[in-house]
Design a protein around this motif. Structure first.
Motif, PDB file in Angstrom:
ATOM      1  N   ASN A  35       0.805  -1.224   0.000  1.00 49.78           N
ATOM      2  CA  ASN A  35       0.000   0.000   0.000  1.00 49.78           C
ATOM      3  C   ASN A  35       0.837   1.272   0.000  1.00 49.78           C
ATOM      4  O   ASN A  35       0.286   2.370  -0.070  1.00 49.78           O
ATOM      5  CB  ASN A  35      -0.943   0.009   1.209  1.00 49.78           C
ATOM      6  N   ASN A  36       2.145   1.117   0.112  1.00 54.30           N
ATOM      7  CA  ASN A  36       3.054   2.261   0.127  1.00 54.30           C
ATOM      8  C   ASN A  36       4.235   1.958  -0.786  1.00 54.30           C
ATOM      9  O   ASN A  36       5.248   1.400  -0.356  1.00 54.30           O
ATOM     10  CB  ASN A  36       3.516   2.562   1.550  1.00 54.30           C
ATOM     11  N   LYS A  92       2.291   4.944  -4.792  1.00 53.71           N
ATOM     12  CA  LYS A  92       1.052   4.719  -4.039  1.00 53.71           C
ATOM     13  C   LYS A  92       1.341   5.003  -2.568  1.00 53.71           C
ATOM     14  O   LYS A  92       2.274   4.435  -2.003  1.00 53.71           O
ATOM     15  CB  LYS A  92       0.593   3.275  -4.199  1.00 53.71           C
ATOM     16  N   ASP A 135      -0.486   5.090   1.232  1.00 52.54           N
ATOM     17  CA  ASP A 135      -1.644   4.671   2.020  1.00 52.54           C
ATOM     18  C   ASP A 135      -2.746   4.087   1.140  1.00 52.54           C
ATOM     19  O   ASP A 135      -3.933   4.356   1.342  1.00 52.54           O
ATOM     20  CB  ASP A 135      -2.180   5.835   2.849  1.00 52.54           C
ATOM     21  N   GLY A 136      -2.350   3.303   0.124  1.00 53.62           N
ATOM     22  CA  GLY A 136      -3.302   2.629  -0.739  1.00 53.62           C
ATOM     23  C   GLY A 136      -3.881   3.475  -1.861  1.00 53.62           C
ATOM     24  O   GLY A 136      -4.709   3.003  -2.627  1.00 53.62           O
TER      25      GLY A 136
END
Length: 132
Positions: free
Chosen positions: A36-37, A60, A62-63
């Protein structure tokens, strides 16, 4: 998906990935902290309807995906062929060495000097990953 965790990649090291491209749809190599990062999403695309013969770069946090950069030029990856790509970075940008030696840059939107998560997505094959 191939995931490598807790393998530190930091400046001024160079990550070299070798493999064989899949038949279609391309692949991605992702460098960051987790799924997510991702500080660098490197995505050569072969047969995508809108991105035929392109390389997409993105990040990307935090998603949430950032604004992607699409590179449309003489293609450097080909389906079913061996490839070697190199990655280095500073707190300002990533430097990517394509298979024929052509350099490409992408901003380091995280401003970080170290990452510990690398993952590969695609049907192709990874032969090796090394950090020098």
């Amino acid at each position: 998906m191939l995931i490598v965790k807790n393998w530190t990649f930091k400046t001024p090291q160079k990550l070299v990935v070798t493999g064989k491209s899949p038949a279609d749809n391309g692949f991605s190599i992702n460098i960051g902290y987790d799924e997510n990062n991702i500080a660098l999403h490197f995505n050569p695309r072969f047969n995508d309807q809108s991105d035929t013969q392109s390389i997409v770069l993105n990040s990307k946090k935090d998603g949430i995906w950032g604004v992607e950069e699409v590179l449309n030029f003489v293609y450097k990856f080909h389906p079913h062929q061996e490839f070697k790509v190199g990655f280095t970075f500073t707190d300002k940008q990533f430097e990517i060495e394509l298979p024929n030696g052509t350099p490409v840059t992408f901003p380091n939107r995280f401003g970080a000097f170290r990452f510990n998560h690398i993952h590969y997505v695609g049907a192709g094959r990874i032969n090796s990953m090394s950090i020098n």
